[in-house]
Design a protein around this motif. Structure first.
Motif, PDB file in Angstrom:
ATOM      1  N   PHE A   1     -25.259 -21.509 -54.555  1.00 57.63           N
ATOM      2  CA  PHE A   1     -24.481 -22.126 -53.442  1.00 57.63           C
ATOM      3  C   PHE A   1     -23.367 -21.362 -53.022  1.00 57.63           C
ATOM      4  CE2 PHE A   1     -20.978 -25.227 -52.557  1.00 57.63           C
ATOM      5  CZ  PHE A   1     -21.572 -25.835 -51.574  1.00 57.63           C
TER       6      PHE A   1
ATOM      7  N   LEU B   1     -26.597 -26.929 -52.560  1.00 58.17           N
ATOM      8  CA  LEU B   1     -25.554 -27.989 -53.021  1.00 58.17           C
ATOM      9  C   LEU B   1     -26.232 -28.984 -53.961  1.00 58.17           C
ATOM     10  CD1 LEU B   1     -22.927 -29.246 -53.286  1.00 58.17           C
ATOM     11  CD2 LEU B   1     -23.342 -30.336 -51.043  1.00 58.17           C
TER      12      LEU B   1
ATOM     13  N   THR C   1     -27.664 -24.833 -47.092  1.00 60.49           N
ATOM     14  CA  THR C   1     -26.353 -25.558 -47.664  1.00 60.49           C
ATOM     15  C   THR C   1     -26.835 -26.815 -48.438  1.00 60.49           C
ATOM     16  OG1 THR C   1     -24.849 -24.993 -45.943  1.00 60.49           O
ATOM     17  CG2 THR C   1     -24.201 -26.570 -47.122  1.00 60.49           C
TER      18      THR C   1
ATOM     19  N   TYR D   1     -18.253 -30.002 -40.652  1.00 63.81           N
ATOM     20  CA  TYR D   1     -19.271 -28.538 -41.126  1.00 63.81           C
ATOM     21  C   TYR D   1     -20.541 -28.815 -40.580  1.00 63.81           C
ATOM     22  CZ  TYR D   1     -21.827 -25.399 -44.173  1.00 63.81           C
ATOM     23  OH  TYR D   1     -22.696 -24.376 -44.403  1.00 63.81           O
TER      24      TYR D   1
ATOM     25  N   MET E   1     -28.319 -22.262 -41.712  1.00 61.30           N
ATOM     26  CA  MET E   1     -27.486 -22.652 -42.807  1.00 61.30           C
ATOM     27  C   MET E   1     -27.281 -24.300 -43.266  1.00 61.30           C
ATOM     28  SD  MET E   1     -25.359 -20.331 -44.177  1.00 61.30           S
ATOM     29  CE  MET E   1     -23.908 -21.574 -44.720  1.00 61.30           C
TER      30      MET E   1
ATOM     31  N   ALA F   1     -21.046 -19.197 -44.430  1.00 57.78           N
ATOM     32  CA  ALA F   1     -20.788 -20.082 -43.407  1.00 57.78           C
ATOM     33  C   ALA F   1     -19.530 -19.753 -42.464  1.00 57.78           C
ATOM     34  CB  ALA F   1     -20.231 -21.494 -44.104  1.00 57.78           C
TER      35      ALA F   1
ATOM     36  N   VAL G   1     -24.441 -19.069 -50.508  1.00 55.87           N
ATOM     37  CA  VAL G   1     -24.853 -19.458 -49.430  1.00 55.87           C
ATOM     38  C   VAL G   1     -23.586 -19.743 -48.619  1.00 55.87           C
ATOM     39  CG1 VAL G   1     -25.705 -21.493 -48.299  1.00 55.87           C
ATOM     40  CG2 VAL G   1     -27.175 -20.310 -50.022  1.00 55.87           C
ATOM     41  N   ILE G   2     -22.744 -20.642 -49.163  1.00 52.78           N
ATOM     42  CA  ILE G   2     -21.456 -20.982 -48.423  1.00 52.78           C
ATOM     43  C   ILE G   2     -20.807 -19.787 -47.914  1.00 52.78           C
ATOM     44  CG2 ILE G   2     -19.881 -21.386 -50.230  1.00 52.78           C
ATOM     45  CD1 ILE G   2     -20.958 -23.790 -47.493  1.00 52.78           C
TER      46      ILE G   2
END
Length: 518
Positions: A55, A101, A97, A493, A93, A62, A58-59
């Motif tokens: 996570f 998550l 995400t 987001y 994304m 962002a 990945v984030i």
């Protein structure tokens, strides 16, 4: 080369390699899990740690994506115009995400569930679980159809042992239907679509306004290719290619929760969004009349699956048919070919994931605590499992689309998109399906909290006095319920990612008059 140039080169390399790292981390975790077969505490901890690392990776991408950039990484070339490559964009994304998550919470939930039930083959379960997340994130970050299909197929194969986990007769029949539907569709419809696409374009790359944008081909051929994609990506569960999903409910609840509320089913609709936005493109979809055809096809699925859900007494079966219905909301949003509807469809990827994983977690919590599977046996259980049933109520609100849940945000955009498109029939479908959602979800909460407890007739069911919350199971479902509420209160987001995609997809069209479908 100067020191400054070397530093910039290293920075670019670190940025571009992150999509591969996001995929690899859970593959490494799967190997470690297998090595720790005889150390269950360490083995289970690896799943949680790997989920957190995935996570974070990945984030970390962002901010770049929200700023309108992409992260690209080409690993190697297979054929001219066919690369194994990653490309992180707004749509990817959203999917990555959500899946990364929710793996964190699912990993914690799995520990409580699997141990409380003394499940067999736990090492195989956790290893397969980890690889399935690699496949999901790899698909999210695929730069082209070739890479996407590789991860799509990997996800089908690696989740087969998860569906077959219990190794009984029911698991055998359910897993057989699961693999026959998914692999059969991909080896027929999907393979044909890929071959025809490569013949016409010489490439599999996703392009902002569609790979077919400048292709000269007969309309009939393009329509055939589109429907081969539509039915080839059978994980989207459009009727009549939906029967694999209810059949897969023989799997343990954690599998149903993450893989059939998030990873597997979302991979299906994600692939179709790629086809609509980046293979055919909005303009070609409109010119060929494919938007309206798709919209009405998935509308049939939305309503029919909701009616099926209304008739099911088994809780997981009701949730399964609800998933069939809710997935088609996402496709409907893209098929209406309006910016607002597309926003709603994209946001519903997250809204459905947070709410539906909560509901599946709750079904698992109920089973762990009481061994109850049927809704008719849940009278008064809310007094024994107040946290679980409160979370179930919140998840239900998200599915219905009641504020302040994330489901309200996504369905609001879908409704506005239907009005923009001038399609009152689709507006009626959205409103009728919301009523059906309420009809099959709210009675569960009413029965749990407002009906008196009944003495179970089945001796295998746990007596009411012995039912209690299991902390390792209850905590994750409360967090996912909270996420559903937070998405409704703070949707910025996912709205930002959706807006980035929509601005790119509709750049050649007049966003004020784009609404009417052919």
């Amino acid at each position: 080369m100067t020191l400054i140039n070397m530093e910039l080169l290293n920075l670019d390399l670190m940025l571009s390699i992150r999509p591969a790292l996001a995929v690899i981390v859970s593959l490494i975790a799967a190997g470690v899990i297998l090595c720790l077969h005889n150390r269950p505490n360490a083995r289970d901890a690896v799943s949680v740690v790997a989920a957190v690392i995935k996570f974070i990776i990945v984030i970390s991408m962002a901010p770049l994506i929200l700023a309108g950039n992409t992260v690209d990484l080409t690993l190697f070339e297979i054929l001219p115009g066919v690369d194994f490559a990653f490309r992180v964009d707004a749509l990817g994304m959203v999917f990555a995400t959500v899946s990364s998550l929710l793996w964190i919470l699912a990993a914690i939930y799995c520990i409580g569930y699997m141990r409380s039930q003394n499940e067999q083959n736990q090492t195989r379960f956790y290893a397969s679980f980890a690889v399935s997340l690699s496949a999901a994130v790899g698909g999210a970050f695929a730069a082209n159809l070739f890479t996407l299909v590789i991860f799509y197929e990997l996800l089908s194969l690696i989740t087969y042992p998860l569906v077959y986990h219990k190794e009984n007769q029911a698991s055998w029949h359910g897993s057989k239907r699961y693999i026959v539907y998914l692999v059969g569709a991909s080896k027929s419809f999907l393979l044909a679509a890929l071959a025809l696409t490569y013949q016409l374009t010489g490439s599999f790359d996703f392009l902002p306004q569609g790979l077919f944008k400048n292709v000269v081909a007969a309309d009939g051929l393009l329509i055939i290719i589109y429907f081969c994609y539509l039915f080839g990506f059978a994980k989207s569960a459009i009727m009549p290619f939906h029967a694999w999903l209810p059949a897969a409910m023989v799997a343990p609840t954690p599998v149903s929760a993450l893989l059939h509320a998030v990873a597997v089913v979302k991979m299906g609709v994600f692939c179709l969004l790629r086809v609509i936005f980046h293979v055919f493109g909005i303009n070609l979809m409109s010119t060929l009349g494919l938007g309206i055809i798709t919209a009405y096809l998935v509308s049939f699925t939305i309503v029919t699956a909701s009616i099926y859900a209304l008739t099911r007494d088994d809780l997981k079966a009701r949730l399964a048919y609800s998933t069939v219905s809710q997935l088609s909301y996402i496709i409907l949003g893209a098929a209406m070919l309006t910016p607002m509807a597309a926003m709603g469809g994209i946001i519903h990827i997250a809204a459905h994931a947070f709410s539906k994983i909560t509901l599946f977690f709750c079904a698992g919590s109920i089973y762990c605590a009481s061994h109850r599977k049927k809704i008719s046996d849940l009278s008064g259980i809310g007094k024994r499992l107040p946290l679980t049933m409160t979370a179930f109520f919140i998840g239900s609100l998200g599915m219905i689309g009641i504020p302040p849940t994330g489901g309200f945000i996504s369905k609001w955009y879908l409704v506005v998109g239907a009005v923009d498109a001038g399609q009152m029939a689709l507006l009626i479908v959205l409103l009728v399906s919301a009523v059906l959602n309420a009809a099959y979800f709210l009675p569960v909460t009413y029965k749990a909290f407002f009906e008196p407890e009944k003495i179970p007739q089945d001796p295998s069911l746990v007596a009411a006095n012995d039912i209690h919350e299991i902390p390792m199971v209850a905590i994750p479902l409360l967090i996912t319920a909270l996420l559903s509420l937070l998405l409704g209160l703070y949707p910025d987001y996912f709205l930002g990612l959706a807006n980035t995609l929509v601005a790119e997809a509709f750049v050649d069209r007049d966003l004020i008059t784009v609404g009417s479908l052919p």
